[in-house]
Design an enzyme around this catalytic site. Structure first.
Site, PDB file in Angstrom:
ATOM      1  N   GLU A  25      44.555  48.042  38.962  1.00 25.17           N
ATOM      2  CA  GLU A  25      43.796  46.904  39.504  1.00 25.17           C
ATOM      3  C   GLU A  25      42.373  47.336  39.531  1.00 25.17           C
ATOM      4  O   GLU A  25      41.886  48.176  40.213  1.00 25.17           O
ATOM      5  CB  GLU A  25      44.115  46.431  40.854  1.00 25.17           C
ATOM      6  CG  GLU A  25      43.499  45.216  41.216  1.00 25.17           C
ATOM      7  CD  GLU A  25      43.996  44.674  42.533  1.00 25.17           C
ATOM      8  OE1 GLU A  25      42.987  44.331  43.292  1.00 25.17           O
ATOM      9  OE2 GLU A  25      44.957  44.668  42.585  1.00 25.17           O
ATOM     10  N   CYS A  28      36.676  42.456  43.178  1.00 24.67           N
ATOM     11  CA  CYS A  28      36.955  42.789  41.836  1.00 24.67           C
ATOM     12  C   CYS A  28      37.034  41.353  41.138  1.00 24.67           C
ATOM     13  O   CYS A  28      36.982  41.409  39.843  1.00 24.67           O
ATOM     14  CB  CYS A  28      38.408  43.509  41.484  1.00 24.67           C
ATOM     15  SG  CYS A  28      39.762  42.305  42.470  1.00 24.67           S
TER      16      CYS A  28
END
Length: 463
Positions: A236, A270
């Site tokens: 991720e 993110c």
């Protein structure tokens, strides 16, 4: 003797505590323990035991919500109001994992479809994939750990978790709660180090069956290239999340979610809103409202309840973000706000029409900066949003269904939020970066699938 790891407050760099770090011998001991635990199949935890541990841990965490929220604010710099939400989400995540155990099962495989398959009954069962190595990031120091550790426990994998060296305390606290809730230490061990070589040894050891990595793309893809044959992984990373603002979008209601998406945790998310494409017909009004709200953000000590935006995690990150904004301004962008408030704290900024080739237009800022670009044609805005080599979540704001759905269909993203910011997430939804933004699918039930493997049983019978 290995020097201790000094943990400091992100905001003022004051020392919180010093903790012992683990060395190569400790790593070997943890790997051996996890491997031995996995091999002893007769001692695997039953589903009801795993569920009970997760639910009890959720109760313990909820009872200590204030303590953990303050810890997140201190070591990670997230404002207390958002840190509290992180703890609430972590509690819910533990419960999600426990509840998912109830439906985590195999299925029947049809037999008798050919003469050769007659007289057989086949079904699959779920088994843990093996030892899990979880390497985590600093920006959600409690909830990310939950997302990596709770699925492993739920499916019965021994897990070794390495938190970010700058934010280890939330992780250590959570693992202590798991042990207090009745989980034997062998099923969940911590590995504390700031030595990248040791972290790589953890990730690439052949006894590890699954690597869960949350962090920079450079490190994640490098580790994936070093994994031994058979080891699976989930990565991720991040991106430069785009938002398209259609000319029908109501300016009075869209500014708040866009500001939340762009400046939540000082942009250290993110899927933080970064590139905002606004129709030229409403651009002036949008910029005026956005700039006013951004400049009104209350920036400062994350431990104060009034604070809306805190610091970056380290001085070098503040240096980097400032250099990128200065580069964009030198190349012709206009800036609203910005500037340095302390060693780690920046004033939030809006960049207007930065060049396409500028770093702020090409790379993940991971700081309190958004970029606004004007457009005339929706498809051109979509093409610009899709132009980078990474893709994660994207948003479109529109009062008209046609442009909203066209953008939703054409945006290259794993999730498109309509009339909401790019950083929206629930802990049970799929969460995945595309292309360079990641590999595999996050979200607690999806991670449980990744951390398990199917075994088929075929029973032959007469009659």
């Amino acid at each position: 003797m290995t020097r201790p790891l000094q943990v400091v407050q992100a905001f003022d760099r004051a020392v919180i505590t010093e903790i012992a770090v683990d060395d190569a011998a400790a790593l070997e001991a943890r790997l051996a323990t996890a491997s031995r635990t996995l091999l002893n199949r007769d001692a695997w935890l039953k589903p009801h035991q795993r569920s009970a541990v997760l639910l009890r841990t959720a109760e313990l965490l909820q009872a200590r919500q204030g303590h953990f929220a303050r810890l997140i604010a201190q070591e990670g710099g997230k404002p207390l109001v958002d840190a509290t939400v992180e703890v609430i989400r972590a509690v819910d995540g533990l419960r999600n994992a426990a509840e998912a155990i109830r439906t985590f099962a195999g299925r029947e495989i049809p037999m008798g479809l050919t003469p050769a398959s007659e007289g057989r009954w086949a079904f699959t069962t779920k088994e843990p994939i093996g030892v899990v190595a979880a390497i985590s990031a600093f920006n959600h120091p409690l909830n990310l750990i939950v997302h990596q550790v709770a699925p492993a426990i739920a499916v019965g994998c021994p897990v070794i978790v390495k938190p970010a060296a700058v934010t280890p305390l939330s992780c250590l606290g959570l693992v202590e709660l798991l042990h207090e809730a009745g989980l034997d230490e062998a099923w969940c061990q911590t590995f504390i180090t700031d030595d990248n070589a040791l972290a790589e040894r953890l990730a690439t050891d052949p006894r590890v069956a699954f690597l869960s990595f949350i962090g920079s793309a450079k490190v994640g893809w490098y580790l994936r290239s070093k994994l031994p044959p058979g080891t699976r992984c989930a990565l991720e990373h991040g991106g430069a999340a785009p938002v398209i603002v259609d000319r029908s979008a109501p300016l009075d209601t869209i500014i708040e979610p866009i500001v939340k998406g762009g400046y939540y945790h000082a942009g250290q998310v993110c899927v933080s809103t970064q590139r905002i494409f606004v129709h030229a017909d409403i651009a002036d009004g949008f910029i005026e409202r956005l700039a006013a709200r951004v400049q009104a953000l209350r920036v400062g000590d994350p431990l104060l309840e009034r604070t809306e935006m805190g610091p970056l995690i380290a001085p070098r990150e503040a240096d980097r973000v400032l250099s990128w904004t200065e580069e964009a301004v030198a190349a012709g962008a206009k800036i609203v706000g910005g500037g340095r408030l302390s060693e780690t704290t920046l004033a939030p900024a809006v960049l207007l029409d930065p060049p396409t080739e500028a770093k702020v237009s090409q790379l993940e800022i991971f700081g309190p900066v958004t970029c606004v670009y004007r457009y005339r044609d929706l498809d051109q805005a979509i093409d610009a949003a899709n132009a980078l080599p990474f893709a994660f979540q994207a948003s479109v704001f529109s009062a008209d269904i046609a442009p909203a759905m066209r953008a939703a269909r054409r945006l290259d993203a794993s999730a498109v939020l309509i009339n909401d910011h790019t950083a929206f997430r629930t802990d049970w939804m799929p969460f995945a970066g595309r292309r360079q933004s990641g590999y595999g699918v996050g979200g607690i039930p999806y991670s449980m699938e990744d951390m398990s493997q199917d075994k088929m049983v075929v029973l032959r019978y007469e009659g």
